[in-house]
Scaffold this active site. Structure first.
Site, PDB file in Angstrom:
ATOM      1  N   HIS A   1     -10.615 -59.543  -6.215  1.00 40.44           N
ATOM      2  CA  HIS A   1      -9.225 -59.793  -6.636  1.00 40.44           C
ATOM      3  C   HIS A   1      -8.551 -58.440  -6.862  1.00 40.44           C
ATOM      4  O   HIS A   1      -8.786 -57.791  -7.876  1.00 40.44           O
ATOM      5  CB  HIS A   1      -9.240 -60.625  -7.923  1.00 40.44           C
ATOM      6  CG  HIS A   1      -7.884 -61.006  -8.440  1.00 40.44           C
ATOM      7  ND1 HIS A   1      -7.650 -62.195  -9.093  1.00 40.44           N
ATOM      8  CD2 HIS A   1      -6.695 -60.363  -8.433  1.00 40.44           C
ATOM      9  CE1 HIS A   1      -6.372 -62.263  -9.444  1.00 40.44           C
ATOM     10  NE2 HIS A   1      -5.772 -61.154  -9.068  1.00 40.44           N
TER      11      HIS A   1
ATOM     12  N   CYS B   1      -0.956 -60.344  -6.251  1.00 37.75           N
ATOM     13  CA  CYS B   1      -2.340 -59.908  -6.035  1.00 37.75           C
ATOM     14  C   CYS B   1      -2.917 -60.612  -4.809  1.00 37.75           C
ATOM     15  O   CYS B   1      -2.384 -61.605  -4.338  1.00 37.75           O
ATOM     16  CB  CYS B   1      -3.214 -60.271  -7.225  1.00 37.75           C
ATOM     17  SG  CYS B   1      -2.726 -59.523  -8.779  1.00 37.75           S
TER      18      CYS B   1
ATOM     19  N   THR C   1     -11.001 -67.445  -8.245  1.00 37.99           N
ATOM     20  CA  THR C   1     -10.075 -66.537  -8.918  1.00 37.99           C
ATOM     21  C   THR C   1      -8.754 -67.276  -9.092  1.00 37.99           C
ATOM     22  O   THR C   1      -8.304 -67.982  -8.202  1.00 37.99           O
ATOM     23  CB  THR C   1      -9.966 -65.176  -8.205  1.00 37.99           C
ATOM     24  OG1 THR C   1      -9.387 -64.256  -9.128  1.00 37.99           O
ATOM     25  CG2 THR C   1      -9.140 -65.214  -6.933  1.00 37.99           C
TER      26      THR C   1
END
Lengths: 160, 207
Positions: A47, A30, A24
């Site tokens: 994620h 995040c 990711t």
């Protein structure tokens, strides 16, 4: 490590079994969570973007720490994983900009706190983490070994 | 009251594009005066994109860019972001400091503060044009700067409004400097309530 790789987007989760790398990109505030069941060599990379799901319709459970973690555990268990074996490593939760006002500044911190709390509630062991600071992170997760690698701009890669 | 960006009518989108045009035009003029070079704008765009789509649109998650961010408050809440790619950085550095950089690593304190200043002036002129047009008051914070992966920079407005929408709306345009196209994204991301308010003030929203 790169022959069989799968990209995980924002508010997204992917699983792989046996071998493969889940990636990711550019985690800011995040958080990327690497779930691993070592016996099955089953790995999932989630994620998430926000700490708590307060949507009425709950259309995007993977966007939030609470519903995202529970959904991932459910899907891993459906594939035979056991909660007592599942471990988690996390990266992200940075603060990209120093700005006063709003909730802009502390979303990363709140994400980290929420992930910690949910993992504790679900009795999942947190093995390692690289969180906070003000640096973006790309997270690579090898499902065979359970090893993670964090790539950042202007910083050495971290293996965890 | 809007509940999602995809509820915007074509008249409302046209209005926002006009705002983008006037805002970017003013920003280009300010920049042109500051740098002493001819700077025009290309046709501005209003885009409503999913998160992952937005990151592809800006040029992939991992590419490093400079970002200047200002937060709006008072009668309109939101974020305004100036994303400066290296071509743009070099135009600024060349005109202001007679320098060129082949990578972001070469940027020191002085170069960074020049970029913050340029970003801040463009954002402020954009917002001044908008508030003048709509007759509203907006306060701006001091600008914040980040030099990092653009995917992470772009998730700042997404995370801010992520609880309200699965989409990111951007109003902005690119610049043409001495006949050369230079990517410099000026992104205005108001929250949904402020967007409704703005459209009502401009006389195009119902109710």
């Amino acid at each position: 490590m790169a022959d069989k790789s799968l990209t995980v987007g924002i508010a997204d989760m992917k699983m792989a079994r046996g071998e493969g790398v889940l990636i990711t990109y550019a985690l800011g505030s995040c958080i990327g969570l690497c779930f691993h069941d070592p016996r099955l060599r089953l790995g999932a990379l989630l994620h998430i973007m926000l700490p708590l799901n307060m949507e009425a319709g709950r259309k995007t459970p993977l966007k939030y720490a609470d519903t995202g973690i529970r959904e991932t555990l459910k899907q891993m268990e459906a594939r035979g994983a056991s909660r007592s074996r599942i471990t988690v490593k996390i990266a992200g939760g940075a603060k990209m900009f120093e700005v006063a006002g709003g909730n802009l500044g502390n979303i990363g911190q709140r994400n980290v706190e929420s992930v910690h709390a949910i993992l504790k509630q679900e009795n999942i062991r947190l093995l390692a983490e690289d969180v906070g600071g003000k640096v973006a992170r790309t997270l690579l997760f090898d499902v065979a070994s359970g090893q993670g690698c964090i790539r950042s701009y202007g910083r050495q890669d971290i293996i965890f | 009251m809007l509940e999602s960006y995809d509820q915007l009518t074509s008249l409302e989108i046209d209005t926002l594009r006009e705002i983008g045009s006037i805002g970017s035009g003013n920003a280009a003029t300010a920049l042109s005066q500051m740098l002493g070079r001819e700077i025009r704008i290309t046709l501005p765009e209003v885009r409503i994109m999913g998160y992952n789509e937005a990151i592809e649109w800006i040029g992939g998650p991992e590419a490093v860019t400079a970002g200047v961010l200002v937060r709006m408050s008072n009668q309109m809440n939101g974020i305004m972001l100036s994303v400066q790619k290296l071509e743009f950085v070099n135009i600024v550095l060349g005109s202001m400091l007679s320098k060129q950089a082949t990578s972001y690593e070469e940027l020191g304190e002085l170069e960074r503060s020049a970029l913050v200043e340029v970003g801040n002036i463009m954002i402020s002129t954009f917002i001044n044009a908008l508030t003048g047009l709509a007759g509203i008051k907006v306060n701006l914070t001091v600008p914040a700067f980040a030099l990092d992966m653009q995917g992470a920079i772009l998730t700042v407005p997404m995370a801010e409004y992520g609880g309200m929408s699965d989409y990111l709306m951007t109003i902005g345009g690119n610049f043409v400097c001495d006949g050369m196209h230079v990517p410099c994204h000026l992104l205005l991301s108001p929250d949904l309530r402020s967007l409704s308010f703005l459209l009502r003030k401009l006389g195009v929203a119902d109710g």
